[in-house]
Design a protein around this motif. Sequence first.
Motif, PDB file in Angstrom:
ATOM      1  N   ILE A  73       1.436  -3.690   4.336  1.00 49.20           N
ATOM      2  CA  ILE A  73       2.504  -3.162   5.183  1.00 49.20           C
ATOM      3  C   ILE A  73       2.573  -3.926   6.506  1.00 49.20           C
ATOM      4  CG2 ILE A  73       3.244  -1.130   6.502  1.00 49.20           C
ATOM      5  CD1 ILE A  73       2.250   0.575   4.085  1.00 49.20           C
ATOM      6  N   LYS A  74       1.426  -4.222   7.102  1.00 46.50           N
ATOM      7  CA  LYS A  74       1.395  -4.988   8.359  1.00 46.50           C
ATOM      8  C   LYS A  74       1.920  -6.406   8.179  1.00 46.50           C
ATOM      9  CE  LYS A  74      -2.587  -2.593  10.278  1.00 46.50           C
ATOM     10  NZ  LYS A  74      -4.023  -2.707  10.567  1.00 46.50           N
ATOM     11  N   GLY A  75       1.758  -6.950   6.975  1.00 44.31           N
ATOM     12  CA  GLY A  75       2.163  -8.331   6.726  1.00 44.31           C
ATOM     13  C   GLY A  75       3.579  -8.508   6.208  1.00 44.31           C
ATOM     14  N   LEU A  76       4.353  -7.427   6.150  1.00 44.35           N
ATOM     15  CA  LEU A  76       5.727  -7.542   5.659  1.00 44.35           C
ATOM     16  C   LEU A  76       6.557  -8.468   6.539  1.00 44.35           C
ATOM     17  CD1 LEU A  76       6.631  -3.833   4.810  1.00 44.35           C
ATOM     18  CD2 LEU A  76       6.171  -5.675   3.185  1.00 44.35           C
ATOM     19  N   THR A  77       7.445  -9.212   5.909  1.00 36.28           N
ATOM     20  CA  THR A  77       8.438  -9.982   6.647  1.00 36.28           C
ATOM     21  C   THR A  77       9.796  -9.355   6.366  1.00 36.28           C
ATOM     22  OG1 THR A  77       8.756 -11.563   4.844  1.00 36.28           O
ATOM     23  CG2 THR A  77       7.101 -12.119   6.520  1.00 36.28           C
ATOM     24  N   PHE A  78      10.697  -9.481   7.315  1.00 37.94           N
ATOM     25  CA  PHE A  78      12.013  -8.849   7.196  1.00 37.94           C
ATOM     26  C   PHE A  78      13.105  -9.869   7.461  1.00 37.94           C
ATOM     27  CE2 PHE A  78       9.016  -5.592   8.507  1.00 37.94           C
ATOM     28  CZ  PHE A  78       9.276  -4.572   7.612  1.00 37.94           C
ATOM     29  N   GLN A  79      14.150  -9.767   6.644  1.00 39.38           N
ATOM     30  CA  GLN A  79      15.317 -10.616   6.818  1.00 39.38           C
ATOM     31  C   GLN A  79      16.559  -9.749   6.663  1.00 39.38           C
ATOM     32  OE1 GLN A  79      13.930 -13.185   3.610  1.00 39.38           O
ATOM     33  NE2 GLN A  79      14.156 -14.920   5.005  1.00 39.38           N
ATOM     34  N   ALA A  80      17.604 -10.131   7.385  1.00 41.31           N
ATOM     35  CA  ALA A  80      18.905  -9.469   7.223  1.00 41.31           C
ATOM     36  C   ALA A  80      19.550 -10.065   5.985  1.00 41.31           C
ATOM     37  CB  ALA A  80      19.771  -9.697   8.453  1.00 41.31           C
ATOM     38  N   ILE A  81      19.991  -9.212   5.068  1.00 44.73           N
ATOM     39  CA  ILE A  81      20.604  -9.690   3.829  1.00 44.73           C
ATOM     40  C   ILE A  81      22.047  -9.166   3.769  1.00 44.73           C
ATOM     41  CG2 ILE A  81      19.543  -7.785   2.502  1.00 44.73           C
ATOM     42  CD1 ILE A  81      19.417  -9.793   0.112  1.00 44.73           C
ATOM     43  N   PRO A  82      23.014 -10.058   3.682  1.00 42.41           N
ATOM     44  CA  PRO A  82      24.435  -9.664   3.730  1.00 42.41           C
ATOM     45  C   PRO A  82      24.942  -9.102   2.398  1.00 42.41           C
ATOM     46  CG  PRO A  82      24.278 -12.025   3.454  1.00 42.41           C
ATOM     47  CD  PRO A  82      22.858 -11.508   3.570  1.00 42.41           C
ATOM     48  N   LEU A  83      24.726  -7.818   2.198  1.00 48.26           N
ATOM     49  CA  LEU A  83      25.137  -7.194   0.940  1.00 48.26           C
ATOM     50  C   LEU A  83      26.419  -6.391   1.070  1.00 48.26           C
ATOM     51  CD1 LEU A  83      21.661  -6.017  -0.389  1.00 48.26           C
ATOM     52  CD2 LEU A  83      22.923  -8.119  -0.935  1.00 48.26           C
ATOM     53  N   ALA A  84      26.661  -5.826   2.255  1.00 45.61           N
ATOM     54  CA  ALA A  84      27.866  -5.027   2.497  1.00 45.61           C
ATOM     55  C   ALA A  84      28.251  -5.207   3.961  1.00 45.61           C
ATOM     56  CB  ALA A  84      27.611  -3.554   2.193  1.00 45.61           C
ATOM     57  N   PRO A  85      29.505  -5.551   4.232  1.00 48.14           N
ATOM     58  CA  PRO A  85      29.889  -5.825   5.624  1.00 48.14           C
ATOM     59  C   PRO A  85      29.689  -4.637   6.562  1.00 48.14           C
ATOM     60  CG  PRO A  85      31.794  -5.949   4.138  1.00 48.14           C
ATOM     61  CD  PRO A  85      30.596  -5.700   3.295  1.00 48.14           C
ATOM     62  N   GLU A  86      29.805  -3.416   6.049  1.00 48.20           N
ATOM     63  CA  GLU A  86      29.696  -2.249   6.932  1.00 48.20           C
ATOM     64  C   GLU A  86      28.286  -1.670   7.021  1.00 48.20           C
ATOM     65  OE1 GLU A  86      30.801  -1.131   2.825  1.00 48.20           O
ATOM     66  OE2 GLU A  86      31.751  -2.463   4.237  1.00 48.20           O
ATOM     67  N   HIS A  87      27.313  -2.271   6.314  1.00 43.58           N
ATOM     68  CA  HIS A  87      25.943  -1.754   6.339  1.00 43.58           C
ATOM     69  C   HIS A  87      24.946  -2.879   6.609  1.00 43.58           C
ATOM     70  CE1 HIS A  87      27.142   2.154   4.819  1.00 43.58           C
ATOM     71  NE2 HIS A  87      27.847   1.543   3.879  1.00 43.58           N
ATOM     72  N   LYS A  88      24.005  -2.604   7.500  1.00 42.06           N
ATOM     73  CA  LYS A  88      22.916  -3.547   7.733  1.00 42.06           C
ATOM     74  C   LYS A  88      21.800  -3.209   6.753  1.00 42.06           C
ATOM     75  CE  LYS A  88      23.876  -4.257  12.582  1.00 42.06           C
ATOM     76  NZ  LYS A  88      23.415  -4.112  13.962  1.00 42.06           N
ATOM     77  N   VAL A  89      21.408  -4.221   5.973  1.00 46.63           N
ATOM     78  CA  VAL A  89      20.355  -4.046   4.980  1.00 46.63           C
ATOM     79  C   VAL A  89      19.252  -5.048   5.272  1.00 46.63           C
ATOM     80  CG1 VAL A  89      19.783  -4.079   2.512  1.00 46.63           C
ATOM     81  CG2 VAL A  89      22.039  -3.284   3.258  1.00 46.63           C
TER      82      VAL A  89
END
Length: 188
Positions: A73-89
């Motif tokens: 869990i501490k080592g997770l990396t996160f990226q913004a993925i453009p799946l829906a224009p109205e939602h940040k995923v």
Amino acid sequence: MRGWMLAMLMFAGMSAVAQSPEIWNQVNPQIDLPQLPSVTPSDTQLKAIAALLRRVDKKDIWECEGNDRDEMIKGLTFQAIPLAPEHKVLLAQAGEGCARGGQGSNGAMWLIRFKGGVPILMASPQRGFNGWLYAIQASASHGYRDIVLGWHMGADEAVLNYFRFDGKSYVAIGSATNTEGKIVPGVQ
């Protein structure tokens, strides 16, 4: 090792999913990995994600338990993925450790969006969401774009799994093998 075997069983099981070969006609057989921007969730979001992942069954995180799960869990990396224009995923990926293969290319992955301050799990390893991000498709369902994940089998071979949003979560709707730039529906 057990995690790798579990993931392969999930991939094999998904090959039985009734699929339309047409979904693979729109997938580029040449690997052109999506470039996603890294993001750093707020401390509050990180705590909420950690709590969410600590609640899920150990089988959902390649059997990571106790300290291994906390380190994952501490080592997770996160990226913004453009799946829906109205939602940040967010695409969360496991770093080194119990939820990543020995060669580093295949790993546990999650899709998470926030509603209010609550994280909502849209995809997880328990439903076969493992490996590496191969493609984000133009086609969409329930407002979210389709996703193709890869699982490295060798230098010139990968198993591909096609995921579609069903209104609640992403589910695998097809599998294929990509060998030397040729996609063949169904896991070989």
